[in-house]
Design a protein around this motif. Structure first.
Motif, mmCIF file in Angstrom:
data_model
loop_
_atom_site.group_PDB
_atom_site.id
_atom_site.type_symbol
_atom_site.label_atom_id
_atom_site.label_comp_id
_atom_site.label_asym_id
_atom_site.label_seq_id
_atom_site.Cartn_x
_atom_site.Cartn_y
_atom_site.Cartn_z
ATOM 1 N N MET A 266 0.834 -1.199 0.000
ATOM 2 C CA MET A 266 0.000 0.000 0.000
ATOM 3 C C MET A 266 0.872 1.254 0.000
ATOM 4 S SD MET A 266 -2.908 1.459 -0.059
ATOM 5 C CE MET A 266 -3.855 -0.067 -0.074
ATOM 6 N N PRO A 267 0.677 2.163 -0.971
ATOM 7 C CA PRO A 267 1.489 3.384 -0.999
ATOM 8 C C PRO A 267 1.273 4.237 0.251
ATOM 9 C CG PRO A 267 0.296 3.071 -3.074
ATOM 10 C CD PRO A 267 -0.258 2.081 -2.099
ATOM 11 N N HIS A 268 2.373 4.788 0.780
ATOM 12 C CA HIS A 268 2.314 5.722 1.911
ATOM 13 C C HIS A 268 1.452 5.150 3.045
ATOM 14 C CE1 HIS A 268 3.884 8.267 -1.235
ATOM 15 N NE2 HIS A 268 2.746 8.209 -1.888
ATOM 16 N N LEU A 269 1.817 3.977 3.525
ATOM 17 C CA LEU A 269 0.981 3.238 4.466
ATOM 18 C C LEU A 269 0.573 4.067 5.675
ATOM 19 C CD1 LEU A 269 -0.345 0.597 5.333
ATOM 20 C CD2 LEU A 269 1.831 -0.084 6.360
ATOM 21 N N ASP A 270 1.542 4.796 6.273
ATOM 22 C CA ASP A 270 1.203 5.574 7.470
ATOM 23 C C ASP A 270 0.771 6.998 7.138
ATOM 24 O OD1 ASP A 270 3.582 6.693 6.711
ATOM 25 O OD2 ASP A 270 4.645 6.296 8.591
ATOM 26 N N CYS A 271 0.605 7.302 5.836
ATOM 27 C CA CYS A 271 0.146 8.615 5.373
ATOM 28 C C CYS A 271 1.010 9.748 5.912
ATOM 29 C CB CYS A 271 -1.313 8.850 5.755
ATOM 30 S SG CYS A 271 -2.475 8.031 4.651
ATOM 31 N N GLY A 272 2.295 9.493 6.053
ATOM 32 C CA GLY A 272 3.206 10.539 6.506
ATOM 33 C C GLY A 272 3.319 10.647 8.001
ATOM 34 N N GLY A 273 2.542 9.846 8.737
ATOM 35 C CA GLY A 273 2.633 9.868 10.196
ATOM 36 C C GLY A 273 3.760 8.993 10.674
ATOM 37 N N SER A 274 3.914 8.908 11.991
ATOM 38 C CA SER A 274 4.971 8.089 12.581
ATOM 39 C C SER A 274 4.423 6.737 12.972
ATOM 40 C CB SER A 274 5.553 8.787 13.819
ATOM 41 O OG SER A 274 6.449 7.928 14.489
ATOM 42 N N SER A 275 5.175 5.692 12.661
ATOM 43 C CA SER A 275 4.774 4.343 13.064
ATOM 44 C C SER A 275 5.466 3.919 14.344
ATOM 45 C CB SER A 275 5.111 3.351 11.940
ATOM 46 O OG SER A 275 6.502 3.359 11.684
ATOM 47 N N ALA A 276 6.148 4.872 15.002
ATOM 48 C CA ALA A 276 6.917 4.535 16.207
ATOM 49 C C ALA A 276 6.081 4.562 17.477
ATOM 50 C CB ALA A 276 8.082 5.513 16.356
ATOM 51 N N ALA A 277 4.848 5.106 17.384
ATOM 52 C CA ALA A 277 4.018 5.226 18.576
ATOM 53 C C ALA A 277 3.755 3.852 19.182
ATOM 54 C CB ALA A 277 2.698 5.902 18.212
ATOM 55 N N GLY A 278 3.977 3.732 20.489
ATOM 56 C CA GLY A 278 3.738 2.478 21.182
ATOM 57 C C GLY A 278 4.694 1.376 20.799
ATOM 58 N N ALA A 279 5.894 1.745 20.321
ATOM 59 C CA ALA A 279 6.838 0.745 19.813
ATOM 60 C C ALA A 279 7.196 -0.295 20.863
ATOM 61 C CB ALA A 279 8.109 1.426 19.291
ATOM 62 N N ARG A 280 7.217 0.084 22.137
ATOM 63 C CA ARG A 280 7.600 -0.888 23.165
ATOM 64 C C ARG A 280 6.588 -2.014 23.291
ATOM 65 N NH1 ARG A 280 10.849 1.825 28.202
ATOM 66 N NH2 ARG A 280 12.292 3.064 26.960
ATOM 67 N N GLN A 281 5.353 -1.793 22.804
ATOM 68 C CA GLN A 281 4.354 -2.850 22.857
ATOM 69 C C GLN A 281 4.383 -3.736 21.618
ATOM 70 O OE1 GLN A 281 0.389 -1.672 23.924
ATOM 71 N NE2 GLN A 281 1.067 -0.245 25.487
ATOM 72 N N TRP A 282 4.832 -3.187 20.467
ATOM 73 C CA TRP A 282 4.759 -4.005 19.252
ATOM 74 C C TRP A 282 6.113 -4.364 18.663
ATOM 75 C CZ3 TRP A 282 7.214 -2.041 15.063
ATOM 76 C CH2 TRP A 282 7.332 -0.656 14.933
ATOM 77 N N CYS A 283 7.192 -3.697 19.062
ATOM 78 C CA CYS A 283 8.484 -3.912 18.412
ATOM 79 C C CYS A 283 9.381 -4.819 19.242
ATOM 80 C CB CYS A 283 9.158 -2.556 18.152
ATOM 81 S SG CYS A 283 10.560 -2.694 17.018
ATOM 82 N N ASN A 284 9.340 -6.116 18.952
ATOM 83 C CA ASN A 284 10.154 -7.116 19.662
ATOM 84 C C ASN A 284 10.073 -6.966 21.173
ATOM 85 O OD1 ASN A 284 11.258 -8.006 17.094
ATOM 86 N ND2 ASN A 284 12.631 -6.245 17.176
ATOM 87 N N PRO A 285 8.866 -6.891 21.744
ATOM 88 C CA PRO A 285 8.784 -6.733 23.202
ATOM 89 C C PRO A 285 9.296 -7.987 23.906
ATOM 90 C CG PRO A 285 6.631 -7.232 22.310
ATOM 91 C CD PRO A 285 7.542 -7.003 21.126
ATOM 92 N N PRO A 286 9.892 -7.843 25.073
ATOM 93 C CA PRO A 286 10.394 -9.010 25.803
ATOM 94 C C PRO A 286 9.249 -9.824 26.399
ATOM 95 C CG PRO A 286 10.621 -7.036 27.131
ATOM 96 C CD PRO A 286 10.167 -6.582 25.777
ATOM 97 N N GLY A 287 9.530 -11.102 26.647
ATOM 98 C CA GLY A 287 8.566 -11.942 27.351
ATOM 99 C C GLY A 287 7.409 -12.450 26.527
#
Length: 372
Positions: A266-287
């Motif tokens: 999909m072109p421009h998936l985040d529509c220019g926004g940041s995909s980093a919000a809440g990264a600690r919950q979705w980006c390789n979280p421990p456990g």
């Protein structure tokens, strides 16, 4: 000194100039949207040509609907819905099952997501997909699916990504849907489903196992991850999309198996926004931990699938610090198998851990904090 009449003329000219510039920007934006739509339709046509008449399960555009509200104007939102509608109508055939991605239960309220699904013509798709690349518990997603069906006014099939949801997501709210859990039948038909799905012998986990015969982690990673059917993602990196999809589905057809594919372009998936919000919950979280192997969830044929390949990094963060998104990491894989993180904060210097969280590599005694 400028006379009053002259000033009026200057103001009028300035207004017309600004209006003309705004119109020019608007036309340029419209042209970009039209160009994006044409390029995307061409890509979808390439996927369809690659699929041919061979059966496949297609997960369509993870996050595209969930991130719709990130698009700043209505024209962008409508263009995205039209692109998804085109993909649904093009890829859904009598031999293929297309599941339009609907995010997960902790993201968009069911009523809003149902409206988006309807606008993207989910009625013509086989169903919708939930929890892709996420960690929510299967029961919670089944509850969300029940709410979506209610708000859609139709009973659509669904699939849940169970690849990494063995412990559920950290900090997720409890999702209640009356009567929904009775639809779940954990273990029902699991072996039968898994035996029908294609296992890619050239997936990253399988390649790592072959390349590291002496590694103590090989046996577990081979048995628990590499030997399970997992979806293959296709996008801009796939090159000739028709050839890539055709090669994959042909390999599956040769073994009389059904492949699971993810269409993700999909072109421009985040529509220019940041995909980093809440990264600690979705980006390789421990456990986090492996979920149930691919299986049928209920008597309708709704499925739990491994859509995100376990062990492939979400990016250089969490327990995957120092890795690239999509890269296979035996450390992440082992953590998912055991359900615990081998690297803990109190085992590392605080400065080293903080730097690793930011993706900075270390050597010497602190290297374990960034272990891959």
């Amino acid at each position: 000194m400028i006379a009053a009449g002259g000033l009026l003329v200057l103001v009028a000219l300035g207004y017309l100039l600004l209006r003309g510039q705004a119109a020019g920007h608007g036309h340029a934006a419209d042209r970009r949207l039209e160009s994006d739509e044409r390029a995307y339709e061409k890509w979808v046509n390439g996927v369809a040509a690659g699929l041919g008449d061979r059966p496949a399960v297609v997960i369509l555009e993870p996050d595209a609907l969930a991130q719709l509200n990130g698009c700043p104007d209505n024209a962008q939102r409508q263009a995205r819905l039209q692109m998804l509608s085109y993909a649904v109508k093009t890829l859904q055939t009598t031999s293929d099952q297309v599941y339009l991605d609907a995010g997960h239960s902790n993201w968009v309220p069911a009523g809003q997501m149902a409206a988006r699904l309807r606008a993207a013509d989910v009625a013509q798709a086989y169903g919708f997909a939930l929890n892709v690349s996420n960690f929510d518990a299967t029961g919670r997603e089944i509850g969300y699916a029940t709410e979506l069906d209610r708000d859609l006014g139709m009973a659509k099939r669904f699939v849940v990504d169970t690849s990494r949801n063995g412990k559920g997501s950290a900090g997720g709210r409890v999702h209640r849907a009356g009567g929904s859990i009775s639809r779940a039948m954990p273990g029902a038909g699991g072996g039968a489903l898994a035996s029908q799905l294609f296992i890619d012998s050239h997936a990253q986990a399988a390649n790592w196992v072959r390349a590291h015969p002496g590694d103590s982690r090989v046996q577990e990673i081979g048995q628990r991850i590499a030997n399970q059917p997992t979806a293959k993602w296709f996008g801009a990196w796939s090159g000739d999309i028709t050839a890539a999809v055709s090669g994959y589905t042909l390999a599956a057809s040769t073994e009389h198996k059904v492949p699971v594919l993810v269409a993700y372009d999909m072109p421009h998936l985040d529509c220019g926004g940041s995909s980093a919000a809440g990264a600690r919950q979705w980006c390789n979280p421990p456990g986090r931990q492996l979920g149930s192997v691919p299986q049928v969830l209920d008597d309708r044929g709704d499925m739990g699938l491994w859509i995100k390949a376990p062990g492939e990094s979400d990016g250089g963060c969490g327990v995957g610090a120092g890795t690239q998104a999509g890269e296979f990491s035996p450390v992440i894989a082992t953590d998912l198998i055991t359900g615990r993180s081998r690297v803990a904060v109190n085992h590392c210097g605080w400065a080293a851990w903080g730097a690793c969280w930011l993706g900075v590599r270390h050597t010497g005694n602190d290297a374990v904090c960034c272990a891959r």
